[in-house]
Enzyme design. Structure first.
Site, PDB file in Angstrom:
ATOM      1  N   HIS A  75       1.993 -16.580 -31.879  1.00 55.97           N
ATOM      2  CA  HIS A  75       1.169 -15.713 -32.882  1.00 55.97           C
ATOM      3  C   HIS A  75      -0.286 -16.409 -32.692  1.00 55.97           C
ATOM      4  O   HIS A  75      -1.036 -16.347 -33.806  1.00 55.97           O
ATOM      5  CB  HIS A  75       1.714 -15.778 -34.129  1.00 55.97           C
ATOM      6  CG  HIS A  75       2.946 -15.058 -34.407  1.00 55.97           C
ATOM      7  ND1 HIS A  75       3.426 -13.844 -34.884  1.00 55.97           N
ATOM      8  CD2 HIS A  75       4.218 -15.694 -34.342  1.00 55.97           C
ATOM      9  CE1 HIS A  75       4.517 -13.446 -34.814  1.00 55.97           C
ATOM     10  NE2 HIS A  75       5.131 -14.839 -34.556  1.00 55.97           N
ATOM     11  N   ASN A 148       7.407  -9.768 -39.203  1.00 54.16           N
ATOM     12  CA  ASN A 148       7.353  -9.257 -37.962  1.00 54.16           C
ATOM     13  C   ASN A 148       7.317  -7.568 -38.162  1.00 54.16           C
ATOM     14  O   ASN A 148       7.632  -7.146 -39.202  1.00 54.16           O
ATOM     15  CB  ASN A 148       8.502  -9.541 -36.954  1.00 54.16           C
ATOM     16  CG  ASN A 148       7.979 -10.913 -36.454  1.00 54.16           C
ATOM     17  OD1 ASN A 148       6.794 -11.535 -36.573  1.00 54.16           O
ATOM     18  ND2 ASN A 148       8.818 -11.607 -35.813  1.00 54.16           N
TER      19      ASN A 148
HETATM   20 FE1  HDE Z   1       7.406 -17.809 -36.712  1.00 57.12          FE
HETATM   21  N1  HDE Z   1       6.390 -19.672 -36.270  1.00 57.12           N
HETATM   22  N2  HDE Z   1       9.083 -19.289 -36.215  1.00 57.12           N
HETATM   23  N3  HDE Z   1       8.796 -16.306 -36.713  1.00 57.12           N
HETATM   24  N4  HDE Z   1       6.009 -16.788 -37.073  1.00 57.12           N
HETATM   25  C1  HDE Z   1       4.865 -19.512 -36.418  1.00 57.12           C
HETATM   26  O1  HDE Z   1       3.586 -21.285 -37.419  1.00 57.12           O
HETATM   27  C2  HDE Z   1       8.969 -20.287 -35.974  1.00 57.12           C
HETATM   28  C3  HDE Z   1       9.939 -16.380 -36.719  1.00 57.12           C
HETATM   29  C4  HDE Z   1       5.926 -15.540 -37.562  1.00 57.12           C
HETATM   30  O2  HDE Z   1      -0.075 -15.545 -38.814  1.00 57.12           O
HETATM   31  C5  HDE Z   1       4.297 -20.833 -36.566  1.00 57.12           C
HETATM   32  O3  HDE Z   1       1.545 -21.319 -38.328  1.00 57.12           O
HETATM   33  C6  HDE Z   1      10.397 -21.037 -35.780  1.00 57.12           C
HETATM   34  C7  HDE Z   1      10.775 -15.092 -37.174  1.00 57.12           C
HETATM   35  C8  HDE Z   1       4.755 -15.098 -37.870  1.00 57.12           C
HETATM   36  O4  HDE Z   1      -0.218 -17.549 -38.953  1.00 57.12           O
HETATM   37  C9  HDE Z   1       5.703 -21.749 -36.224  1.00 57.12           C
HETATM   38  C10 HDE Z   1      11.029 -19.628 -35.971  1.00 57.12           C
HETATM   39  C11 HDE Z   1       9.575 -14.396 -37.613  1.00 57.12           C
HETATM   40  C12 HDE Z   1       3.946 -16.060 -37.420  1.00 57.12           C
HETATM   41  C13 HDE Z   1       6.544 -20.828 -36.139  1.00 57.12           C
HETATM   42  C14 HDE Z   1      10.372 -18.620 -35.835  1.00 57.12           C
HETATM   43  C15 HDE Z   1       8.311 -15.149 -37.540  1.00 57.12           C
HETATM   44  C16 HDE Z   1       4.531 -17.103 -37.071  1.00 57.12           C
HETATM   45  C17 HDE Z   1       3.315 -20.766 -35.342  1.00 57.12           C
HETATM   46  C18 HDE Z   1      12.818 -19.900 -35.495  1.00 57.12           C
HETATM   47  C19 HDE Z   1       9.670 -13.017 -38.343  1.00 57.12           C
HETATM   48  C20 HDE Z   1       2.252 -15.930 -37.507  1.00 57.12           C
HETATM   49  C21 HDE Z   1       1.854 -21.333 -35.898  1.00 57.12           C
HETATM   50  C22 HDE Z   1      13.463 -20.583 -36.320  1.00 57.12           C
HETATM   51  C23 HDE Z   1      10.230 -12.871 -39.747  1.00 57.12           C
HETATM   52  C24 HDE Z   1       1.757 -16.643 -38.908  1.00 57.12           C
HETATM   53  C25 HDE Z   1       2.250 -21.235 -37.444  1.00 57.12           C
HETATM   54  C26 HDE Z   1       0.404 -16.468 -38.994  1.00 57.12           C
HETATM   55  C27 HDE Z   1       4.168 -18.465 -36.681  1.00 57.12           C
HETATM   56  C28 HDE Z   1       8.038 -21.219 -35.966  1.00 57.12           C
HETATM   57  C29 HDE Z   1      11.061 -17.281 -35.881  1.00 57.12           C
HETATM   58  C30 HDE Z   1       7.183 -14.763 -37.809  1.00 57.12           C
HETATM   59  C31 HDE Z   1       5.551 -22.681 -34.899  1.00 57.12           C
HETATM   60  C32 HDE Z   1      10.830 -22.304 -35.456  1.00 57.12           C
HETATM   61  C33 HDE Z   1      12.422 -14.771 -37.292  1.00 57.12           C
HETATM   62  C34 HDE Z   1       4.261 -13.643 -38.253  1.00 57.12           C
HETATM   63  O5  HDE Z   1       5.564 -22.810 -37.096  1.00 57.12           O
END
Ligand code: HDE
Length: 695
Positions: A75, A148
């Site tokens: 993202h 999302n």
């Molecule tokens: Fe994320 N995800 N994610 N994700 N995600 C990040 O956090 C992560 C997942 C989502 O505009 C990171 O600050 C793991 C689902 C959005 O700043 C990180 C898993 C959904 C954003 C991270 C998921 C999301 C992130 C990268 C699986 C939808 C952007 C930078 C367990 C519900 C937020 C940060 C923004 C961002 C980890 C799966 C949505 C690395 C470990 C499911 C919208 O922490």
């Protein structure tokens, strides 16, 4: 600029100095010392070496050298905006979350939309999931709903997230392709991970190429809990529904928009807010109890499943309005730190293993990106309610705590004792029973991978089904390995035979593979869910959309004027596309300013087009390749086309005159512009598609 600065004091070397004057502050160093010369470094002799002593130069370079922070690992590319959430009514029967207690109350929000796979500088329209993250600054702390635009996810367990992301992003040896999943590693991973197939159906649908961030839904994805003040709890899934309606681009448009305007989504959000056309979403909830969860066909803790809206309706509970752009991109959009762990009293986590992993990952990543556990003091992250705790120190401590007490319990006088816990108003985890054996395991209730993928597919209109097939064919055609292409088709066979055979044909597969082995026999009894289609939930309004008007010298003044008025009445915008940015003169001899020169304003960046060449001007346009592309693309992308009689020469020049259809509306006089706008409310003239798109 000219008004703010006096261009005086030419330096000895001819450089321009701009002195502080009326209304402009004196420039200082970060330490506050006024600067006399911002053009020249301190030298030993006019042509001699720069002196290390030059603290002003050194500090300037030092600050500059450290401007970057690590981009988000996923993202990375995003766009933020500010606004408010307005609560519709009292929800105290199901949650004690303070934000949902009083009808009409507004809570400040910050939203960041994003793509997932691309780097920070990538284009806005790859085929990709979009992030939809909202920070609610509630009176009882920050609540982050990090969702999302697709309600399911690729994987079921956080353990697989690094693998998924590695596979999706650029391949490690070559550093490409970036911002796209059309490569072997991604398809290799997902075809070996059957739990991905439901999400793949969404990702290959038009959901993954939204027309605008304003025209897409958002989903909390996981099941969460609502808890009321009696301690009673129900499950809840969160939905954002855009009041602008749903709309996507077509794939060929997406490819071209990425070249024409890589900031297409950023610009659209920025411009619509600046123009006062504030995007709005309704927040809705699907609320269900443990009994429903027990009898539902799938496990409500499995993030690869939805609960169809026809089964549990979405109840609207409030409205979000984005009415302010950010003051500064870095300070806000780049530094905003969303954490799924940020929930407030009245909302609780569920045992979804993906959510449980996320609750670690987001906090952890902030430390890497922002460099300090004090990131909660950065204005965009700071709660708007009182904050009292005994946590302290660390890099970049921003506050000066007073007093002697930094521990608890303590026996100092109450006014010096510091904050204390409050069981009545403080956060309470819902006491869910937990039992079982400690083991690394995936629940058997997560084993059905195909049934809802099929349900998604059969719920699409024929046009949307075509797009899904083409997307699979496009992406898999970029895979070098035949076995990977075949493996995907073997999964599709478990969903829909026609889909599988059409994709196989599109890929030119010689032999049909066997269906993939399924952990559970796929169900075929799930009914269609109309809520899953974009086209069945189309806008039926042209508000907030944009028409590109191709003009030449001598453009018909009356038609142009009426078109502009009608569009404004509809709440839509108009951009004049002209042979030069200097604009043209209309048929009354009045100047008409241009918004775009024709090669900088291709039709792909508009929702519909109007062709208003004059009899004298049309020949030059018909000889120009980009003007011809303007028309050709608008036609191929099923856009509504309004045109004056002279424009027929443009149609002749690209050989489509015989194909003109009801989506092409002649302007024989100013009043015909009304018919055009009426047609535009359907956004696209889909019956044309099969005639212009063979593969
Ligand atoms: Fe994320 N995800 N994610 N994700 N995600 C990040 O956090 C992560 C997942 C989502 O505009 C990171 O600050 C793991 C689902 C959005 O700043 C990180 C898993 C959904 C954003 C991270 C998921 C999301 C992130 C990268 C699986 C939808 C952007 C930078 C367990 C519900 C937020 C940060 C923004 C961002 C980890 C799966 C949505 C690395 C470990 C499911 C919208 O922490």
């Amino acid at each position: 600029m000219a008004e703010r600065f006096t261009f005086t004091n030419r330096g000895k070397g001819g450089e321009t100095h701009q002195s502080a004057g009326q209304g402009t502050p004196v420039m200082t160093t970060p330490q506050g010392a006024p600067i006399a010369d911002n053009q020249n470094s301190l030298k030993g002799g006019t042509r001699g070496p720069t002196l290390l002593e030059d603290h002003i130069l050194r500090e300037k370079l030092f600050k500059f050298d450290h401007e970057r922070i690590p981009e988000r690992v996923v993202h990375a590319r995003g766009m933020g905006a500010k606004g408010y959430f307005e609560n519709y009514g009292d929800l105290s029967d199901i949650t004690c979350a303070d934000i949902f207690q009083r009808a009409g109350e507004q809570t400040e929000v910050f939203v960041r939309f994003s793509t997932v796979a691309g780097n920070k500088g990538s284009a806005d329209l790859p085929r990709d999931v979009r992030g939809f993250a909202t920070k609610f600054y509630t009176k009882e702390g920050n609540w982050d709903l990090v969702g999302n635009n697709i309600p399911v996810f690729f994987i079921q367990d956080a353990m697989k997230f690094p693998d998924l992301v590695h596979a999706a992003k650029q391949e490690p040896d070559r550093g490409f392709p970036q911002a796209q999943t059309a490569h072997d590693n991604f398809w290799d991973f997902v075809t070996l991970t059957p739990e991905s197939v439901h999400m793949l159906m969404w990702a290959m649908s038009d959901r993954a190429i939204p027309r605008s961030l304003r025209f897409m839904e958002g989903f909390g994805v996981h099941s969460f809990r609502f808890v009321n003040s009696q301690g009673e709890s129900k499950f809840v899934k969160f939905h954002w529904k855009p009041l602008q309606g749903l709309q996507s681009v077509v794939w060929n448009e997406a490819l071209k928009i990425n070249g024409a305007d890589p900031d297409f989504h950023r610009r659209d959000l920025w411009e619509s807010i600046q123009n006062g056309d504030y995007p709005e979403w309704e927040l809705g909830v699907q609320v269900f109890d443990d009994d429903f969860a027990d009898q539902f066909e799938f496990d409500i803790l499995d993030a690869t499943k939805i609960i169809p809206e026809e089964q549990v309706p979405v109840r609207p509970i409030g409205k979000m309005v984005l009415n302010r752009v950010v003051d500064n991109f870095f300070a806000e959009t780049e530094q905003v730190a969303f954490c799924t762990q940020n929930i407030v009293r009245g909302i609780d986590h569920s045992n979804d293993p993906l959510l449980q992993g996320r609750n670690f990952s987001y906090l952890d990543t902030q430390l890497k990106r922002l460099g300090s556990p004090n990131f909660t003091n950065i204005p965009v992250n700071a709660p708007r309610c009182p904050v009292h705790h005994l946590l302290q120190d660390g890099h970049m401590t921003m506050k000066n705590p007073t007093g002697r007490v930094n521990y608890e319990p303590n026996s100092w006088a109450p006014e010096a004792a510091g904050p204390r816990e409050c069981p009545e108003t403080g956060f309470q985890s819902h006491p869910t029973p937990v039992e079982g054996v400690k083991e690394r395991v995936r629940s058997e209730t997560f084993a059905d991978h195909y049934s809802q993928a099929r349900q998604f597919y059969i719920s699409q209109t024929e046009i949307e089904k075509r797009h899904i097939k083409s997307a699979f064919v496009f992406e898999l055609s970029k895979c070098e390995r035949l076995d990977i292409r075949e493996r995907m088709v073997s999964h599709l066979l478990n969903m829909d035979k026609d889909l599988a055979s059409d994709v196989a044909e599109g890929l030119g597969l010689k032999d049909m593979p066997d269906a993939a082995e399924a952990a559970m026999t796929p169900r075929t009894d799930l009914p269609e869910s109309p809520a899953l289609s974009i086209l069945l939930n189309g806008p039926k309004s042209f508000k907030g959309r944009k028409v590109g008007v191709l003009v030449s010298e001598g453009v018909d003044a009356a038609i142009f004027k009426k078109l502009r008025e009608t569009l404004e009445g509809e709440g839509a915008r108009l951009a004049v596309v002209a042979p030069t940015i200097g604009g043209v003169k209309d048929s009354d001899g009045n100047p008409l300013a241009a918004d775009e020169k024709v090669d900088g304003g291709p039709s792909v960046i508009f929702d519909a087009v109007a062709l208003l060449p004059s009899d004298d001007g049309v020949d030059d346009l018909a000889r120009d390749a980009t003007a011809r592309d303007f028309v050709d693309d608008a036609f191929a992308h099923c856009k509504f086309i309004g045109y004056t009689p002279a424009a027929r020469k443009l149609f002749d020049s690209i050989g489509i005159t015989a194909m003109l259809d009801d989506g092409c509306i002649p302007f024989n006089g100013p009043d015909d512009t009304g018919k055009f706008i009426e047609a535009c409310r359907d956004v696209r003239y889909w019956p044309r598609e099969e005639k212009v798109d063979q593969f």
